[in-house]
Design an enzyme around this catalytic site. Sequence first.
Site, PDB file in Angstrom:
ATOM      1  N   CYS A  78     -19.432  -0.744 -10.153  1.00 39.57           N
ATOM      2  CA  CYS A  78     -19.365  -2.079  -9.659  1.00 39.57           C
ATOM      3  C   CYS A  78     -20.002  -2.996  -8.829  1.00 39.57           C
ATOM      4  CB  CYS A  78     -17.370  -2.184  -9.246  1.00 39.57           C
ATOM      5  SG  CYS A  78     -16.874  -3.477  -7.885  1.00 39.57           S
ATOM      6  N   CYS A  84     -17.483  -2.638  -0.896  1.00 43.46           N
ATOM      7  CA  CYS A  84     -15.595  -2.796  -0.595  1.00 43.46           C
ATOM      8  C   CYS A  84     -15.354  -1.904  -0.481  1.00 43.46           C
ATOM      9  CB  CYS A  84     -15.150  -3.160  -2.042  1.00 43.46           C
ATOM     10  SG  CYS A  84     -13.196  -3.047  -2.437  1.00 43.46           S
ATOM     11  N   CYS A  87     -13.767   1.739  -2.817  1.00 48.36           N
ATOM     12  CA  CYS A  87     -13.804   2.944  -3.640  1.00 48.36           C
ATOM     13  C   CYS A  87     -14.781   3.303  -2.942  1.00 48.36           C
ATOM     14  CB  CYS A  87     -14.239   2.602  -5.085  1.00 48.36           C
ATOM     15  SG  CYS A  87     -13.918   2.120  -6.405  1.00 48.36           S
ATOM     16  N   CYS A 165     -12.072  -4.785 -11.623  1.00 46.49           N
ATOM     17  CA  CYS A 165     -11.853  -4.067  -9.943  1.00 46.49           C
ATOM     18  C   CYS A 165     -11.609  -3.094 -11.532  1.00 46.49           C
ATOM     19  CB  CYS A 165     -11.062  -3.811  -9.438  1.00 46.49           C
ATOM     20  SG  CYS A 165     -10.142  -2.347  -8.506  1.00 46.49           S
ATOM     21  N   GLN A 288       4.050   7.373  -8.135  1.00 49.31           N
ATOM     22  CA  GLN A 288       2.270   7.870  -8.061  1.00 49.31           C
ATOM     23  C   GLN A 288       1.914   6.129  -8.576  1.00 49.31           C
ATOM     24  OE1 GLN A 288       1.042   9.809  -6.428  1.00 49.31           O
ATOM     25  NE2 GLN A 288       2.639  11.466  -6.155  1.00 49.31           N
ATOM     26  N   PHE A 317      11.403  14.169   0.437  1.00 46.84           N
ATOM     27  CA  PHE A 317      10.562  13.048   0.755  1.00 46.84           C
ATOM     28  C   PHE A 317      10.817  13.055  -1.406  1.00 46.84           C
ATOM     29  CE2 PHE A 317       8.873  15.139   4.137  1.00 46.84           C
ATOM     30  CZ  PHE A 317       8.721  14.208   4.891  1.00 46.84           C
ATOM     31  N   GLU A 338      15.156  10.378   1.298  1.00 47.79           N
ATOM     32  CA  GLU A 338      14.331  10.331   1.445  1.00 47.79           C
ATOM     33  C   GLU A 338      14.681   9.111   2.227  1.00 47.79           C
ATOM     34  OE1 GLU A 338      11.413   7.482   1.353  1.00 47.79           O
ATOM     35  OE2 GLU A 338      11.585   9.124   0.219  1.00 47.79           O
ATOM     36  N   ASP A 387       7.145  16.147  -0.493  1.00 43.85           N
ATOM     37  CA  ASP A 387       5.754  15.230  -0.957  1.00 43.85           C
ATOM     38  C   ASP A 387       5.945  14.894   0.510  1.00 43.85           C
ATOM     39  OD1 ASP A 387       4.515  13.657  -1.540  1.00 43.85           O
ATOM     40  OD2 ASP A 387       5.199  13.653  -3.596  1.00 43.85           O
ATOM     41  N   CYS A 414      -0.668  14.640   0.216  1.00 45.85           N
ATOM     42  CA  CYS A 414      -1.858  13.876   0.185  1.00 45.85           C
ATOM     43  C   CYS A 414      -3.333  13.353   1.072  1.00 45.85           C
ATOM     44  CB  CYS A 414      -1.577  12.517  -0.161  1.00 45.85           C
ATOM     45  SG  CYS A 414      -0.394  11.467   1.105  1.00 45.85           S
TER      46      CYS A 414
END
Length: 458
Positions: A78, A84, A87, A165, A288, A317, A338, A387, A414
Amino acid sequence: MSKVKAPVVKNEVYEMVVDDIGVNGEGIGKVEGYTLFVDGGLPGETVLTKVVKVGKNFGFGKLESIQVPSPDRVIPICKVASQCGGCQLQHLSYEGQLKFKQNKVDQLIKRIGKLSDIQVEPVIGMDEPYYYRNKVQYPVRQEGGRVKIGFYAKRSHRIVETDICYIQDQRNEEVKALILDWMTQNGISAYNEETHKGFLRHIVTRHAHSTKLMHVTLVINGRRLKASEGLIARLTKLDYISGISVNINKEVTNVIMGEQLLHVYGDTHIEDTIDDVKFHISPLSFFQVNPVQTEKLYAKVIEFAGLTGEETVMDIFCGIGSISLLLAKKAKKVIGVEVVEAAIEDALHNADINGINNVEFYTGKAEEVIPRLYDELKMRADIIVVDPPRKGCEEVLLEAMVRINPKRIVYVSCDPSTLARDLKYLAEKGYKVDQVQPLDMFPQGVHVETIVLVTKVD
């Protein structure tokens, strides 16, 4: 107030060896023992860096030149990758990215979790680490006398524009161009963060991996969509647009979506499929963003859960019930929790359309609902799947999980920092970490997903 004393001087250029990569993808090195963060530097490289900010304990530099390059350095695909904020690692080979992420998880579990004897498995990567995202969120802003639609620059809300992108569905460029034309032809203003004026704040698209159909949501600083007929006429020229929604967000906030959603065309959701289970996904629900890796992620969760068909499972979650429904196919009963009401509505609908009736869903904050389910309703679970968002689990939730006393906990994370913190708590309460499996949900970026099997010590 005394001046900061450091062995470097602002605006001076220094030679430095890069030792590590920071959490945001920046190179980390030292000049006379003083730590500098430098965007674009890779471990093992000798670089010249111009100091742009000096703090008491560390500073920031700008990469001037690379004297000795890393063998893992590549030319980003890119042209705006260095500007940006999307990434952070395109200049690092994909093999190098996977090694970095494995080491990141390993080091944080050891340093924060104090778990020195844990083996972190190699990261499960992608065969094709581009064009993988099923969702994009474009900020729309007025800059330099014209409307700009793109992504935020690193550490700012300045818009970086790009023709393509490389981690998004390429069809988004068509959608973006048609919306920009609609804005121009109808005098639609872009949002201004400083004045809180202007109409269009964000464009959000989400597409289904299985059907390739796309839903478009416009986030507006207003009560209704102006010139909606013109927008619908333009977007429906694209045969993959299945629905258009408007989200109202009049708050002074960095949160993208507001709570009120209006549907102006077509379907109110997209439908996707994982392992023969159908999922209806509304614009406000979490799902996801990497469908190829999601299948691998959920397969690993089910493997770690080790279901025989006799277990009661809590899915904390649970979102729209994606993991819950897959678990329910192999468990006696699944209980999902949730906080997002729209997600629970999707979860209930998803259970219904798939004919799955051994699941129950509860709406509310996990740290409030789980203790209540245990204390008041006497609910138990053989296995807990959790999660959480990046902040990890509240301690009151972890405490309730321990009191429930499951045989196994499958922790999907995450953020390896909060994961390590929570694993430390569980290890102190009679559980041990058996397996740690990182998975690359975000190629070209610094984030990494991790699935951990935690078991009760006999």
